[in-house]
Design a protein around this motif. Structure first.
Motif, PDB file in Angstrom:
ATOM      1  N   THR A 165      52.605 -21.287-166.780  1.00  0.00           N
ATOM      2  CA  THR A 165      51.512 -21.040-167.985  1.00  0.00           C
ATOM      3  C   THR A 165      51.365 -22.359-168.907  1.00  0.00           C
ATOM      4  N   LEU A 166      52.637 -22.734-169.474  1.00  0.00           N
ATOM      5  CA  LEU A 166      52.726 -23.693-170.457  1.00  0.00           C
ATOM      6  C   LEU A 166      52.068 -25.046-169.678  1.00  0.00           C
ATOM      7  N   CYS A 167      52.414 -25.376-168.271  1.00  0.00           N
ATOM      8  CA  CYS A 167      52.063 -26.416-167.731  1.00  0.00           C
ATOM      9  C   CYS A 167      50.617 -26.529-167.497  1.00  0.00           C
ATOM     10  N   GLN A 168      50.040 -25.417-166.926  1.00  0.00           N
ATOM     11  CA  GLN A 168      48.681 -25.142-166.945  1.00  0.00           C
ATOM     12  C   GLN A 168      47.800 -25.430-168.124  1.00  0.00           C
ATOM     13  N   SER A 169      48.466 -24.730-169.284  1.00  0.00           N
ATOM     14  CA  SER A 169      47.813 -24.734-170.367  1.00  0.00           C
ATOM     15  C   SER A 169      47.743 -26.301-171.127  1.00  0.00           C
TER      16      SER A 169
END
Length: 321
Positions: free
Chosen positions: A132-136
């Protein structure tokens, strides 16, 4: 639709906005939400708010640069408007770079978690949070990079010179949105990066001297080539002024992918000739060579020897040969 007289780039955008109220396709794509529970930093509470309105972001990206030129036009500060505008575009670019680096670090974290995964629920949750952090970060980077590209285009229209970063390549591309499996996520992200850095399409090579003034004849010839080779990729010798700068401005205006082949300075005096050899190895479908130094003469001979369809321009009178 009624016809309207326009005199500036901003007028065109204003008219388009008044008639449609919709963002361009690039902004519509870049400002598409790709993840729930958006996070910019590990440990942050998820953000449920949406992205900025794509049309408003597009207008703001243009206006922040355009306003500088409008305010200073016909004043004693007119000559420095371009320098200030360059800095504004660079601010967008710098933030996009920072977000890209943060996303890369986040992707490495996903990789480490997958490598050490034990199948436990805690481990699965950690992987999902890291994804989620990477996609964000990817999502934020895409939005900022798109704004940078619009600001850079406004700069180009006003100055008739392409905006160029001090270092690195400008790459903007919407990455795959929905990813579930961690391994697939990393593979998709890696492939998108490869595609962005290695554009596909027929190559047209371009090289010329730094002392050149008549941009119209080069734009006309490049337009003719693009009409024959719509999917062309333009490869230049990466000089910041003269012919290469004219070609870069043309590519930015026409939405053509530009590859700047820089010198390998470790090769010393052979660097320019080695670059010419690299250009020929790209198997270009056409070449444009403008008179300049001995490097352009060397490239012209190599182009003829390889039987590549070519367009040669002499500086004297700046006429095509």
């Amino acid at each position: 639709m009624t016809s309207t007289d326009v005199s500036r780039f901003a007028d065109i955008t204003d008219i388009f906005a008044e008639q449609t109220g919709h963002p361009s396709s690039s902004f519509a794509a870049a400002f598409t939400e790709t993840v729930d529970g958006f996070q910019m930093t590990r440990g942050d509470e998820p953000i449920t708010a949406g992205l900025p309105d794509a049309w408003e972001a597009e207008r703001a990206s243009e206006m922040v640069v355009q306003t500088l030129f409008d305010v200073m036009r016909d004043t004693r500060l007119e000559d420095i408007a371009g320098r200030l505008a360059w800095g504004v575009v660079h601010a967008f670019h710098k933030v996009a770079q920072q977000l890209d680096q943060e996303a890369d670090r986040a992707a490495m974290k996903v990789k480490d978690l997958i490598r050490s995964a034990d199948g436990s629920e805690v481990g699965t949750v950690e992987i999902e949070e890291a994804q989620t952090l990477c996609q964000s970060l990817d999502e934020a980077r895409e939005a900022v990079a798109c704004m940078r590209d619009r600001a850079a285009e406004t700069y180009r229209v006003e100055t008739r010179r392409p905006w160029s970063a001090p270092r690195a390549t400008l790459v903007s591309s919407k990455r795959t949105a929905s990813v579930i499996d961690g391994t697939n996520f990393l593979a998709a992200r890696r492939q998108r990066r490869i595609e962005a850095q290695a554009p596909q399409g027929p190559v047209v090579i371009f090289s010329g001297g730094q002392r050149w003034h008549d941009d119209r004849q080069l734009w006309d010839r490049l337009d003719q080539i693009k009409a024959r080779v719509p999917a062309m990729v333009l490869v230049t010798t990466a000089q910041g002024k003269g012919c290469d700068a004219i070609a870069a401005a043309w590519a930015a205006s026409r939405g053509v992918t530009l590859v700047a082949m820089t010198l390998n300075h470790r090769l010393g005096s052979r660097a320019g000739f080695a670059r010419n050899e690299q250009l020929i190895k790209l198997q270009p479908v056409e070449a444009v060579v403008c008179e300049g130094s001995g490097l352009q003469s060397h490239l012209a001979r190599a182009v003829r020897a390889a039987g590549i369809p070519a367009h040669f321009f002499r500086y004297d009178g700046q006429q095509a040969a």
